[in-house]
Design an enzyme around this catalytic site. Sequence first.
Site, PDB file in Angstrom:
ATOM      1  N   LYS A 256       0.691  -0.962   0.132  1.00  0.00           N
ATOM      2  CA  LYS A 256      -0.105  -0.126   0.072  1.00  0.00           C
ATOM      3  C   LYS A 256       0.764   1.201   0.075  1.00  0.00           C
ATOM      4  O   LYS A 256       0.301   2.227  -0.459  1.00  0.00           O
ATOM      5  CB  LYS A 256      -0.913  -0.190   1.267  1.00  0.00           C
ATOM      6  CG  LYS A 256      -2.118  -1.106   1.095  1.00  0.00           C
ATOM      7  CD  LYS A 256      -2.650  -1.143   2.222  1.00  0.00           C
ATOM      8  CE  LYS A 256      -3.888  -2.409   1.923  1.00  0.00           C
ATOM      9  NZ  LYS A 256      -4.677  -2.927   3.271  1.00  0.00           N
TER      10      LYS A 256
ATOM     11  N   TYR B 146      -1.698  -0.761  11.339  1.00  0.00           N
ATOM     12  CA  TYR B 146      -3.123  -0.977  11.838  1.00  0.00           C
ATOM     13  C   TYR B 146      -3.534   0.005  12.891  1.00  0.00           C
ATOM     14  O   TYR B 146      -3.081   1.015  13.058  1.00  0.00           O
ATOM     15  CB  TYR B 146      -3.415  -2.288  12.064  1.00  0.00           C
ATOM     16  CG  TYR B 146      -2.865  -3.512  10.836  1.00  0.00           C
ATOM     17  CD1 TYR B 146      -3.517  -3.383   9.466  1.00  0.00           C
ATOM     18  CD2 TYR B 146      -1.781  -4.203  10.973  1.00  0.00           C
ATOM     19  CE1 TYR B 146      -2.928  -4.029   8.452  1.00  0.00           C
ATOM     20  CE2 TYR B 146      -1.308  -4.824   9.933  1.00  0.00           C
ATOM     21  CZ  TYR B 146      -1.932  -4.773   8.519  1.00  0.00           C
ATOM     22  OH  TYR B 146      -1.481  -5.721   7.784  1.00  0.00           O
TER      23      TYR B 146
END
Length: 313
Positions: free
Chosen positions: A76, A249
């Site tokens: 990403k 996260y």
Amino acid sequence: MPGNSPQPSALTFQPVLERIATEVAQTPGRGRPADYIPALAACDPRRFGMAVAELDGTVYGVGDWRQPFSTQSVTKVFTLALDLAREGDALWEHVGREPSGNPFNSLVQLEYENGIPRNPFINAGALVVTDRLQTRTGDAAGTLLEFLRAESGNAHLDFDRDIAASETANGDRNAALAHFMASYGNIDNPVPVLLDQYFLQCSIAASCADLALATGFLARHGIRADGSRLLSRSQAKQINAIMLTCGTYDAAGDFAYRVGLPGKSGVGGGIIAVVPGRCTLCVWSPGLDERGNSVAGVAALDRFTTLTGLSVF
Ligand code: GLU
């Protein structure tokens, strides 16, 4: 800097890596490999590799540092860089830059926030970035693969089509995210096209050495391995900042506290990290904690910054 010791020269990275590998080998409890993607569940959580790349491409490594693994969400970072390089600030009309405080594949925030994902590193945000890169290039995953091959110097990097197929077969939640954002007009391409690109992107297999090298442009303030500029200095800073605040996260605060570097993890057990102006790192161990970060990987990066004093703080 611990004990006011001088920052290590490049030559001292190898002993530091070996010390970390020895310590990690003695640490019980490695977490569990991701099992929501069945093809990842079979990985041995005791595998461990770590690499450090200097700005000039010199690489040091220990353990399984040349073993390819499933890069997953580590990619990403690269799609964000490739899209930001093409699109500039217009991207930020479609995806935010705030930590989400929710799991990477959460749907709840999207409805409150009208289909605009919180940041490019949760799945919803990464889908938006890949969609925009697909619109600009016609081949988002292929553009990413070529970039990773060029930056790592490894022409053999490739998609793992078994992993991609496994994700496609188990991709209901990502499909839900994409359709939901499409209903708000925040996805350009047909959802099945986008999902194919996204799962291919996540399936790329690469080693710690490959990824440490490929991340180098973020330590070189936007400059690629061949000396050309991908990002402005300011854009490289922006990506490093988003990695620090959103890259691990909903444990980014704890990662910043322990490691003190911009980082990005993936459910394959890889984590990349950047020491701007100095070096890049990649660590891999497939056992994950409950937030989805590699247990041994975070511990190893924590030890690296403690032992070397190399941190952004
Ligand atoms: N391909 C994975 C997914 O979309 C990536 C998740 C991750 O590494 O965070 O579920």
